[in-house]
Design a protein around this motif. Structure first.
Motif, mmCIF file in Angstrom:
data_model
loop_
_atom_site.group_PDB
_atom_site.id
_atom_site.type_symbol
_atom_site.label_atom_id
_atom_site.label_comp_id
_atom_site.label_asym_id
_atom_site.label_seq_id
_atom_site.Cartn_x
_atom_site.Cartn_y
_atom_site.Cartn_z
ATOM 1 N N ALA B 68 -4.536 -3.881 -3.354
ATOM 2 C CA ALA B 68 -5.674 -3.447 -2.012
ATOM 3 C C ALA B 68 -6.705 -3.583 -2.656
ATOM 4 O O ALA B 68 -7.732 -3.976 -1.865
ATOM 5 N N GLY B 69 -6.933 -3.168 -3.911
ATOM 6 C CA GLY B 69 -8.457 -3.047 -4.274
ATOM 7 C C GLY B 69 -9.071 -4.652 -4.725
ATOM 8 O O GLY B 69 -10.216 -4.899 -4.558
ATOM 9 N N VAL B 70 -8.025 -5.388 -4.963
ATOM 10 C CA VAL B 70 -8.613 -6.935 -5.408
ATOM 11 C C VAL B 70 -8.621 -7.461 -4.045
ATOM 12 O O VAL B 70 -9.461 -8.194 -3.996
ATOM 13 N N CYS B 71 -7.717 -7.383 -3.104
ATOM 14 C CA CYS B 71 -7.991 -8.176 -1.855
ATOM 15 C C CYS B 71 -9.120 -7.637 -1.015
ATOM 16 O O CYS B 71 -9.490 -8.761 -0.282
ATOM 17 N N LEU B 72 -9.311 -6.539 -0.790
ATOM 18 C CA LEU B 72 -10.147 -6.143 0.107
ATOM 19 C C LEU B 72 -11.487 -5.592 -0.698
ATOM 20 O O LEU B 72 -12.542 -6.248 -0.570
ATOM 21 N N SER B 73 -11.498 -4.254 -0.917
ATOM 22 C CA SER B 73 -12.715 -3.746 -1.742
ATOM 23 C C SER B 73 -12.264 -2.565 -2.473
ATOM 24 O O SER B 73 -11.084 -1.729 -1.851
ATOM 25 N N GLN B 74 -12.713 -2.212 -3.637
ATOM 26 C CA GLN B 74 -12.301 -1.220 -4.377
ATOM 27 C C GLN B 74 -12.574 0.152 -4.034
ATOM 28 O O GLN B 74 -11.528 1.080 -4.331
ATOM 29 N N ALA B 75 -13.643 0.635 -3.311
ATOM 30 C CA ALA B 75 -13.931 2.041 -2.983
ATOM 31 C C ALA B 75 -12.848 2.484 -2.520
ATOM 32 O O ALA B 75 -12.382 3.793 -2.686
#
Lengths: 155, 155, 155
Positions: B68-75
């Protein structure tokens, strides 16, 4: 673009492959013991327990090794990974040979996990310094880390 | 080149480190209980069971958080990860205190895992839209995701 | 910059998501059986054992799939991952239906793990060849790997 990425992680991939081989070796030990279960129940239990303890700690080890390798530099992380695999092998063998009164503890490789966690923290700290102050100490840090990883060899 | 990568994952690394610390804390609880095994067998069994359930779900959690962090955004992914660690801590403590009749279930954190999976799907969908139609909704999607992650705080 | 990365891993992310769904399905089976524990103890034990064997092998599978996908190319790695998930589903179902005398072994999917490990080794070897000799056989290797992955369909 992936070639640039592979350049920075190939040592980690090698260590991961070796750990996979070791996992398969452990699993085969369990399977062989499982078939001979009738002969000695306690031997099966010991192998199964040793394998389970190793497997419980495996995702933690992988995660922290990859983070350390990506955040700071791959060579000391891969070196610490190799040491961890040796410690794990010794733990597994030690678990089998011992009588049940003096089995080794549940935890092992605490020093290596701490070292890898420290590498992660230093890497992130260095990144934040570089981002907000523009000062890059990466080369000094890498040299120090390379030297410090030799300390893991101490018994 | 790795600095660019670290910029996009450093929050995930921090959450991973905290989860590693938590794992070590769980393992030490098991080890301490294991040494006192003679005094109370059922307490050892409860700690061991709680630790095993947490460890069974750990690789799943790590994989889906990083995706999820790599595909969309980490925060938002890191935020959901922190919430998951709190839920896990509560689950572990709850498991110890309860009598055996009313232990918490096997599964926990279903809502957070669903949220992270949804983030992965949205991220891949967004990438495919960008590749085949040239339209990039990433900024809108990130804003919505940031807002939606606050919903995880609802009890 | 992350878009470039996502381009090379989105199939792997999809396979990871499917595996997470499967894990949740397994865990729900265990939970449902756990509540009916009084009716049949051996059924619970079989479900729990099948789930544990699958979970023990899960980090190994994830690690080797991602390494193979990043080092060489993602399409055959994701294809092998899908096959592995099918094998795992069959193993889980087979474990439940069988009587205890003829349970399937502890290990499964050895052929797929070997194939993925081979992909890693070839990828690293190819990278080293490219770095030290400047000769890049990546396209040939990818074509051969794509063809070879079809062999996994053989029973």
């Amino acid at each position: 673009m992936l070639s640039l990425l592979v350049e920075n992680i190939y040592l980690l991939v090698v260590v991961t492959l070796i750990s996979v081989l070791q996992n398969v070796f452990f699993a085969q030990k369990v399977e062989r013991e499982c078939k001979n279960r009738n002969t000695s129940g306690s031997a099966f239990q010991r192998v199964s327990c040793a394998n389970r303890n190793c497997m419980d700690a495996y995702p933690t080890f992988l995660a922290v090794m990859w983070c350390a390798g990506v955040c700071l530099s791959q060579a000391p992380a891969a070196f610490a990974g190799i040491i961890y695999l040796l410690v794990r092998q010794k733990y597994f063998i030690g678990y089998l040979g011992q009588s049940s009164q003096s089995t080794p503890g549940y935890l092992f490789g605490k020093r290596i996990i701490s070292f890898l966690s420290l590498m992660c923290i230093v890497g992130i700290f260095n990144y934040l310094l570089w981002r907000f102050y523009g000062s890059d100490y990466k080369e000094y840090v890498e040299t120090i880390t390379n030297a410090a990883s030799a300390l893991l060899l101490l018994p």
